[in-house]
Design a protein around this motif. Structure first.
Motif, PDB file in Angstrom:
ATOM      1  N   ASN A 187      56.303  61.922  29.978  1.00 35.39           N
ATOM      2  CA  ASN A 187      56.336  60.657  29.241  1.00 35.39           C
ATOM      3  C   ASN A 187      56.044  59.411  30.064  1.00 35.39           C
ATOM      4  O   ASN A 187      56.060  58.294  29.517  1.00 35.39           O
ATOM      5  N   THR A 188      55.777  59.550  31.369  1.00 35.90           N
ATOM      6  CA  THR A 188      55.572  58.373  32.215  1.00 35.90           C
ATOM      7  C   THR A 188      54.347  58.568  33.096  1.00 35.90           C
ATOM      8  O   THR A 188      54.296  59.507  33.900  1.00 35.90           O
ATOM      9  N   PHE A 189      53.367  57.687  32.922  1.00 41.85           N
ATOM     10  CA  PHE A 189      52.171  57.707  33.765  1.00 41.85           C
ATOM     11  C   PHE A 189      52.305  56.592  34.793  1.00 41.85           C
ATOM     12  O   PHE A 189      52.250  55.406  34.466  1.00 41.85           O
ATOM     13  N   HIS A 190      52.542  56.976  36.028  1.00 55.32           N
ATOM     14  CA  HIS A 190      52.693  56.048  37.146  1.00 55.32           C
ATOM     15  C   HIS A 190      51.294  55.825  37.714  1.00 55.32           C
ATOM     16  O   HIS A 190      50.689  56.738  38.278  1.00 55.32           O
ATOM     17  N   TRP A 191      50.796  54.604  37.574  1.00 56.59           N
ATOM     18  CA  TRP A 191      49.386  54.305  37.874  1.00 56.59           C
ATOM     19  C   TRP A 191      49.310  53.460  39.129  1.00 56.59           C
ATOM     20  O   TRP A 191      49.602  52.260  39.107  1.00 56.59           O
ATOM     21  N   HIS A 192      48.918  54.093  40.222  1.00 56.91           N
ATOM     22  CA  HIS A 192      48.844  53.430  41.525  1.00 56.91           C
ATOM     23  C   HIS A 192      47.497  52.705  41.616  1.00 56.91           C
ATOM     24  O   HIS A 192      46.471  53.308  41.925  1.00 56.91           O
ATOM     25  N   LEU A 193      47.515  51.399  41.369  1.00 60.20           N
ATOM     26  CA  LEU A 193      46.287  50.634  41.158  1.00 60.20           C
ATOM     27  C   LEU A 193      45.849  49.801  42.351  1.00 60.20           C
ATOM     28  O   LEU A 193      44.709  49.325  42.371  1.00 60.20           O
ATOM     29  N   THR A 194      46.727  49.562  43.306  1.00 59.96           N
ATOM     30  CA  THR A 194      46.339  48.753  44.466  1.00 59.96           C
ATOM     31  C   THR A 194      46.889  49.390  45.739  1.00 59.96           C
ATOM     32  O   THR A 194      47.956  49.985  45.748  1.00 59.96           O
ATOM     33  N   ASP A 195      46.110  49.241  46.810  1.00 61.89           N
ATOM     34  CA  ASP A 195      46.528  49.731  48.118  1.00 61.89           C
ATOM     35  C   ASP A 195      45.567  49.152  49.144  1.00 61.89           C
ATOM     36  O   ASP A 195      44.726  48.310  48.814  1.00 61.89           O
ATOM     37  N   ASP A 196      45.674  49.613  50.373  1.00 60.41           N
ATOM     38  CA  ASP A 196      44.804  49.098  51.427  1.00 60.41           C
ATOM     39  C   ASP A 196      43.329  49.362  51.149  1.00 60.41           C
ATOM     40  O   ASP A 196      42.474  48.544  51.497  1.00 60.41           O
ATOM     41  N   GLN A 197      43.026  50.498  50.522  1.00 60.71           N
ATOM     42  CA  GLN A 197      41.635  50.937  50.424  1.00 60.71           C
ATOM     43  C   GLN A 197      40.943  50.547  49.118  1.00 60.71           C
ATOM     44  O   GLN A 197      39.805  50.940  48.881  1.00 60.71           O
ATOM     45  N   GLY A 198      41.614  49.789  48.257  1.00 62.37           N
ATOM     46  CA  GLY A 198      40.947  49.352  47.036  1.00 62.37           C
ATOM     47  C   GLY A 198      41.891  48.707  46.041  1.00 62.37           C
ATOM     48  O   GLY A 198      43.023  49.152  45.866  1.00 62.37           O
ATOM     49  N   TRP A 199      41.414  47.647  45.402  1.00 64.13           N
ATOM     50  CA  TRP A 199      42.156  46.943  44.339  1.00 64.13           C
ATOM     51  C   TRP A 199      41.457  47.261  43.027  1.00 64.13           C
ATOM     52  O   TRP A 199      40.285  46.935  42.843  1.00 64.13           O
ATOM     53  N   ARG A 200      42.169  47.913  42.089  1.00 72.77           N
ATOM     54  CA  ARG A 200      41.520  48.491  40.918  1.00 72.77           C
ATOM     55  C   ARG A 200      41.845  47.817  39.587  1.00 72.77           C
ATOM     56  O   ARG A 200      41.449  48.332  38.541  1.00 72.77           O
ATOM     57  N   ILE A 201      42.528  46.693  39.578  1.00 69.57           N
ATOM     58  CA  ILE A 201      42.900  46.034  38.340  1.00 69.57           C
ATOM     59  C   ILE A 201      42.371  44.604  38.324  1.00 69.57           C
ATOM     60  O   ILE A 201      42.581  43.846  39.278  1.00 69.57           O
ATOM     61  N   GLU A 202      41.691  44.249  37.253  1.00 74.40           N
ATOM     62  CA  GLU A 202      41.161  42.894  37.124  1.00 74.40           C
ATOM     63  C   GLU A 202      42.308  41.883  37.008  1.00 74.40           C
ATOM     64  O   GLU A 202      43.189  42.022  36.156  1.00 74.40           O
ATOM     65  N   ILE A 203      42.293  40.876  37.884  1.00 76.16           N
ATOM     66  CA  ILE A 203      43.204  39.746  37.798  1.00 76.16           C
ATOM     67  C   ILE A 203      42.327  38.509  37.625  1.00 76.16           C
ATOM     68  O   ILE A 203      41.599  38.114  38.536  1.00 76.16           O
ATOM     69  N   LYS A 204      42.368  37.920  36.457  1.00 78.74           N
ATOM     70  CA  LYS A 204      41.404  36.876  36.112  1.00 78.74           C
ATOM     71  C   LYS A 204      41.538  35.633  36.987  1.00 78.74           C
ATOM     72  O   LYS A 204      40.545  34.969  37.271  1.00 78.74           O
ATOM     73  N   LYS A 205      42.759  35.323  37.411  1.00 80.49           N
ATOM     74  CA  LYS A 205      42.951  34.130  38.226  1.00 80.49           C
ATOM     75  C   LYS A 205      42.373  34.298  39.625  1.00 80.49           C
ATOM     76  O   LYS A 205      42.050  33.308  40.302  1.00 80.49           O
ATOM     77  N   TYR A 206      42.238  35.547  40.072  1.00 79.11           N
ATOM     78  CA  TYR A 206      41.755  35.826  41.427  1.00 79.11           C
ATOM     79  C   TYR A 206      40.639  36.865  41.358  1.00 79.11           C
ATOM     80  O   TYR A 206      40.841  38.044  41.676  1.00 79.11           O
ATOM     81  N   LYS A 208      38.095  37.609  43.181  1.00 78.79           N
ATOM     82  CA  LYS A 208      37.664  38.302  44.393  1.00 78.79           C
ATOM     83  C   LYS A 208      38.466  39.584  44.641  1.00 78.79           C
ATOM     84  O   LYS A 208      38.024  40.443  45.408  1.00 78.79           O
ATOM     85  N   LEU A 209      39.628  39.701  44.011  1.00 81.00           N
ATOM     86  CA  LEU A 209      40.404  40.940  44.178  1.00 81.00           C
ATOM     87  C   LEU A 209      39.585  42.149  43.762  1.00 81.00           C
ATOM     88  O   LEU A 209      39.722  43.232  44.362  1.00 81.00           O
ATOM     89  N   THR A 210      38.736  41.970  42.749  1.00 78.13           N
ATOM     90  CA  THR A 210      37.885  43.083  42.329  1.00 78.13           C
ATOM     91  C   THR A 210      36.452  42.950  42.826  1.00 78.13           C
ATOM     92  O   THR A 210      35.825  43.964  43.159  1.00 78.13           O
ATOM     93  N   SER A 211      35.915  41.731  42.896  1.00 76.05           N
ATOM     94  CA  SER A 211      34.527  41.599  43.360  1.00 76.05           C
ATOM     95  C   SER A 211      34.389  42.019  44.821  1.00 76.05           C
ATOM     96  O   SER A 211      33.371  42.581  45.228  1.00 76.05           O
ATOM     97  N   LYS A 212      35.430  41.800  45.623  1.00 77.80           N
ATOM     98  CA  LYS A 212      35.409  42.227  47.026  1.00 77.80           C
ATOM     99  C   LYS A 212      36.450  43.299  47.322  1.00 77.80           C
ATOM    100  O   LYS A 212      36.176  44.282  48.010  1.00 77.80           O
ATOM    101  N   GLY A 213      37.642  43.135  46.780  1.00 81.96           N
ATOM    102  CA  GLY A 213      38.738  44.044  47.119  1.00 81.96           C
ATOM    103  C   GLY A 213      38.602  45.434  46.535  1.00 81.96           C
ATOM    104  O   GLY A 213      39.307  46.354  46.970  1.00 81.96           O
ATOM    105  N   SER A 214      37.705  45.622  45.556  1.00 83.15           N
ATOM    106  CA  SER A 214      37.535  46.961  44.973  1.00 83.15           C
ATOM    107  C   SER A 214      36.424  47.754  45.644  1.00 83.15           C
ATOM    108  O   SER A 214      36.135  48.884  45.241  1.00 83.15           O
ATOM    109  N   VAL A 215      35.789  47.183  46.669  1.00 78.07           N
ATOM    110  CA  VAL A 215      34.635  47.826  47.309  1.00 78.07           C
ATOM    111  C   VAL A 215      34.913  48.057  48.792  1.00 78.07           C
ATOM    112  O   VAL A 215      35.302  47.135  49.511  1.00 78.07           O
ATOM    113  N   ARG A 216      34.751  49.281  49.243  1.00 79.23           N
ATOM    114  CA  ARG A 216      34.784  49.539  50.680  1.00 79.23           C
ATOM    115  C   ARG A 216      33.441  50.132  51.098  1.00 79.23           C
ATOM    116  O   ARG A 216      32.796  50.851  50.328  1.00 79.23           O
ATOM    117  N   ASN A 217      33.046  49.848  52.302  1.00 83.86           N
ATOM    118  CA  ASN A 217      31.701  50.201  52.754  1.00 83.86           C
ATOM    119  C   ASN A 217      31.508  51.687  52.987  1.00 83.86           C
ATOM    120  O   ASN A 217      30.403  52.212  52.846  1.00 83.86           O
TER     121      ASN A 217
END
Length: 536
Positions: A187-206, A208-217
């Motif tokens: 009954n519980t889906f624990h969704w690990h959306l952010t960590d050192d290697q990627g930011w996976r949730i859109e935050i409209k106020k910021y 760059k969290l997704t435009s840069k933080g969701s991409v690693r080279n």
């Protein structure tokens, strides 16, 4: 002309023998199950009779029947067919999630106190059908053995965690996992959306969290290796997509607990906005795994404001009561070397970095509580030295974790669970030795998964109610594909479903192994990859 009764009897017997006949066992095993000798025939187009408030559950069952029979079942308030009903008076017997499923030669009914209970009754009913039923069924009826199931779960928290920071899997795979969870009454889906290697949730106020933080080279291929895949990895969920997944989960009676890591495991966010960090040198999302050198500078009021802004959007998105803030494996060294952090700590009478973390964690906990939410974090949030990294002189911790916090135990001596519940905290037990799905099957065989008891041995019975339940976690550093992900998760997820649902006195590993061999056919029918070998 006088009819030959013996011929008629033989004809009926022959018909019964040729009918698709199902008498499967249920995973997770019910509290009580008794089979009879009669049969109930479910025909193509059978009507579903559902109480008010059970439209979603009736539609879910109708969709299942249509997949098999190729014909829609009408949903009505009165009539004959499969009966779904709610009765508030059953709450005392079955709680929120329990149900009774009764099948005889005349009727098939599922009754519960709530729509959740009815939904779980439907999951048990589905397991009485042929394993390939949803793939399209040649016959226009299925004969099911008469049965009476009385059932309710042992624990209220039965979770599966998917780490998408390390490897992004995408919306269709998340839905696929939610379907499997629902089938197993998790009954519980624990969704690990952010960590050192990627930011996976859109935050409209910021942005760059997704435009840069969701991409690693690039990405490290193996532990302690210089080998790389040689290509970028990226991906994130828009808020529109997240709302779609939340609705999909809700229809399956699954609550989503988002995890937004703080103050450690933060380098993807810091790479997007370097002023968030303690080092001042983080500009790229890490491509390696392990404990990273930078953390959020929580002594800076602007950084705290940023994190509360992020949580505002998370609060607005997720309707569930709980928000997970991680809190594990914080690298304190940047704080210890920063004069402004040390000045802040002195001003707030904080004697150690551990106290600073708890001080910050309580700020977040109080903020979430003011918004009607509860904070949850890995058990480092209590201040214990679970990694045995501190000097003896550094052991004293003066700050105390906010009372409303949920402690998610993953590492350390099991006595820490007893300490937490004695201090009044509720605990979810995910001891890593017993629940981490990224471990090999040699290290964590399915027999060990099944044997796990979320209530530690020796814990006084008066504290048992403080153990909310358990979660099992798949960390995806080294599972870059859907195939490798599923093979790590299955079939062990099925064992954890029974750990969370089935009462100890009803568990039986030998029976589970037999039932699992049949359940694997369901996985194959649903195109779920799984680990082939099963320990004895």
């Amino acid at each position: 002309m006088k009819k030959d009764l013996s011929l008629i009897t033989m004809s009926i017997a022959a018909l019964v023998l040729t009918m698709p006949f199902c008498r499967a066992q249920i995973i997770p095993h019910p509290q009580s199950i008794e089979y009879g000798s009669d049969l109930f025939e479910i025909k193509s187009g059978i009507e579903i009779i559902a109480d008010l408030g059970l439209h979603h559950e009736a539609a879910y069952l109708a969709e299942f029947l249509e997949k098999g029979f190729g014909e829609k079942s009408n949903i009505s308030k009165i009539g004959n067919g499969i009966i779904l009903s709610m009765e508030e008076g059953l709450y005392e017997l079955y709680g929120k999630e329990g149900y009774q499923l009764i099948i005889n030669d005349q009727s098939l009914s599922i009754m519960a106190a709530t729509s959740t209970g009815v939904f779980y009754g439907i999951q048990s009913l589905k397991q009485l059908f042929p394993t390939d039923f949803e793939c399209g069924y040649a016959d226009k009826f299925v004969a099911i053995s008469s049965v009476e199931i009385i059932d309710k779960p042992r624990f209220s928290w039965r979770a599966f965690m998917l780490d998408e920071s390390r490897h992004f899997m995408g919306i269709e795979q998340v839905k696929k996992m939610l379907d499997q969870m629902a089938a197993l009454k998790m009954n519980t889906f624990h969704w690990h959306l952010t960590d050192d290697q990627g930011w996976r949730i859109e935050i409209k106020k910021y942005p760059k969290l997704t435009s840069k933080g969701s991409v690693r080279n690039d990405t490290q291929v193996e532990r302690n290796s210089e080998k790389r895949f040689g290509k970028p990895h990226e991906g994130f969920y828009t808020q529109v997509e997240i709302k779609e997944i939340i609705t999909y989960a809700k229809d399956r009676h699954i609550t989503i607990v988002p995890e937004i890591e703080m103050p450690g495991h933060a380098m993807a966010a810091i790479a997007a906005y370097p002023w968030l960090g303690s080092l001042g040198t983080t500009t790229q999302v890490p491509e390696t795994f392990g404990k990273m050198p930078d953390s959020f500078n929580v002594a800076d009021a602007k950084v705290v404001s940023f994190l509360l802004d992020v949580l505002d959007e998370v609060i607005a998105l997720f309707p569930g009561q709980t928000i997970h803030i991680g809190g594990d494996e914080v690298n304190y060294q940047p704080w210890e070397n920063d004069e402004t952090v040390k000045e802040f700590m002195a001003k707030q009478n904080l004697n150690s970095p551990v106290d600073l973390q708890i001080y910050f964690t309580n700020q977040v906990s109080n903020y979430l509580e003011s918004a009607g939410k509860r904070m949850m974090g890995w058990n480092e949030i209590m201040g214990d030295d679970i990694h045995e990294e501190r000097e003896a002189s550094d052991q004293a911790v003066e700050q105390k974790l906010a009372a409303s916090s949920i402690v998610h135990f993953w590492k350390g001596d099991l006595s820490l669970i007893q300490k937490a519940v004695m201090d009044g905290y509720q605990v979810v037990n995910s001891n890593h030795w017993d629940t981490y799905l990224d471990y090999t099957y040699e290290r964590l065989p399915i027999s060990k998964s099944y044997a796990f008891n979320p209530i530690p041995e020796g814990l006084e019975e008066k504290y048992h109610s403080k153990i909310l339940g358990t979660g099992t976690q798949i960390w995806t550093e080294y599972t870059p594909t859907i195939e490798t992900l599923e093979r790590q998760v299955f079939p062990r997820l099925i064992a954890y479903a029974e750990v969370g649902w089935t009462f100890l006195e009803n568990k039986d590993f030998e029976r589970f192994q037999k039932n699992l061999s049949k359940y694997k056919e369901r996985l194959q029918a649903n195109q779920i990859q799984f680990h082939e070998e099963m320990d004895q």
